[in-house]
Design an enzyme around this catalytic site. Structure first.
Site, PDB file in Angstrom:
ATOM      1  N   GLU A  76       0.722  -1.150  -0.023  1.00 29.32           N
ATOM      2  CA  GLU A  76      -0.219  -0.059  -0.083  1.00 29.32           C
ATOM      3  C   GLU A  76       0.766   1.372  -0.108  1.00 29.32           C
ATOM      4  OE1 GLU A  76      -0.172  -2.775   1.872  1.00 29.32           O
ATOM      5  OE2 GLU A  76      -1.971  -3.120   2.544  1.00 29.32           O
ATOM      6  N   CYS A 113      -1.999  -2.727   6.995  1.00 28.05           N
ATOM      7  CA  CYS A 113      -1.517  -2.549   8.352  1.00 28.05           C
ATOM      8  C   CYS A 113      -1.860  -1.070   9.032  1.00 28.05           C
ATOM      9  CB  CYS A 113      -0.207  -2.867   8.520  1.00 28.05           C
ATOM     10  SG  CYS A 113       1.342  -1.746   7.878  1.00 28.05           S
TER      11      CYS A 113
HETATM   12  N1  THU Z   1       2.111  -6.432   3.837  1.00 28.49           N
HETATM   13  C1  THU Z   1       1.607  -5.622   3.007  1.00 28.49           C
HETATM   14  O1  THU Z   1       2.065  -5.341   1.998  1.00 28.49           O
HETATM   15  N2  THU Z   1       0.376  -5.041   2.994  1.00 28.49           N
HETATM   16  C2  THU Z   1      -0.404  -5.426   4.230  1.00 28.49           C
HETATM   17  O2  THU Z   1      -1.551  -4.675   4.423  1.00 28.49           O
HETATM   18  C3  THU Z   1       0.142  -6.262   5.249  1.00 28.49           C
HETATM   19  C4  THU Z   1       1.501  -7.045   5.172  1.00 28.49           C
HETATM   20  C5  THU Z   1       3.416  -7.292   3.725  1.00 28.49           C
HETATM   21  C6  THU Z   1       4.519  -6.805   4.588  1.00 28.49           C
HETATM   22  C7  THU Z   1       5.490  -8.041   4.503  1.00 28.49           C
HETATM   23  O3  THU Z   1       6.069  -7.883   3.369  1.00 28.49           O
HETATM   24  C8  THU Z   1       4.309  -9.148   4.320  1.00 28.49           C
HETATM   25  O4  THU Z   1       3.088  -8.673   3.793  1.00 28.49           O
HETATM   26  C9  THU Z   1       4.010  -9.889   5.451  1.00 28.49           C
HETATM   27  O5  THU Z   1       3.664  -9.098   6.626  1.00 28.49           O
END
Ligand code: THU
Length: 163
Positions: A76, A113
């Protein structure tokens, strides 16, 4: 003597992506396509995000991980920072998010997140326009929030800096 402040948040639940309107479905499809370029060798959790701008432009991003784990970035923020860096004057009106995993199928929607909510909220405030959030998985239900701030009560903003 204190008073209690109670908040409220709301999101819509759609049974599947094909029940979405075309704009939402197209954005989620773009997010799903963006998953293919994710670089997530450590978590195996591949996320795609697609940002819709007010002139119809779609900018996509995906998570980029690093051997020094905290140096990576979520899909994001990759997408929204790229959108703002390339199109600083265009309003951000929506973002779609989806993910796949090497370990399991993702049949529940992926929410952003907390750090990504904070980053996205900055642009809601900057443009005084809510950012619609379309959260999907590989399959299954899709959640839609009418704004980011809806999912981030008591957020820290430029107001707290006195700006
Ligand atoms: N991650 C995202 O790219 N977006 C989210 O909304 C949640 C988590 C990624 C971070 C990390 O590379 C992987 O997902 C596991 O947490």
């Amino acid at each position: 003597m204190s008073k209690q402040i109670t908040g409220n948040y709301t999101y819509e639940v759609y049974p599947s992506a094909d029940t979405l309107n075309k704009t939402d479905n197209d954005l989620l499809t773009a997010a799903k396509r963006a998953i293919l370029n994710a670089y997530a060798p450590y978590s195996g959790f591949n996320v795609g995000a697609a940002v819709l701008l007010d002139d119809g432009t779609i900018v996509t991003g995906n998570n980029q991980e690093n051997a020094a784990y905290p140096s990576g970035l979520c899909a994001e923020r990759v997408a929204v920072f790229y959108a703002s860096s390339q199109h600083p004057a265009k309003k951000i009106v929506a973002i779609g998010i989806s993910a796949t995993s090497r370990d399991q199928s993702i049949n529940v929607p992926v929410p952003p997140c907390g750090a990504c909510r904070q980053a996205l909220a900055e642009y809601e405030i900057k443009f005084e326009t809510p950012i619609r959030l379309i959260m999907g998985g590989e399959s299954g239900e899709v959640f839609i929030s009418p704004s980011i701030s809806n999912l981030l009560p008591l957020l820290f903003s430029s107001k707290n800096l006195g700006k």
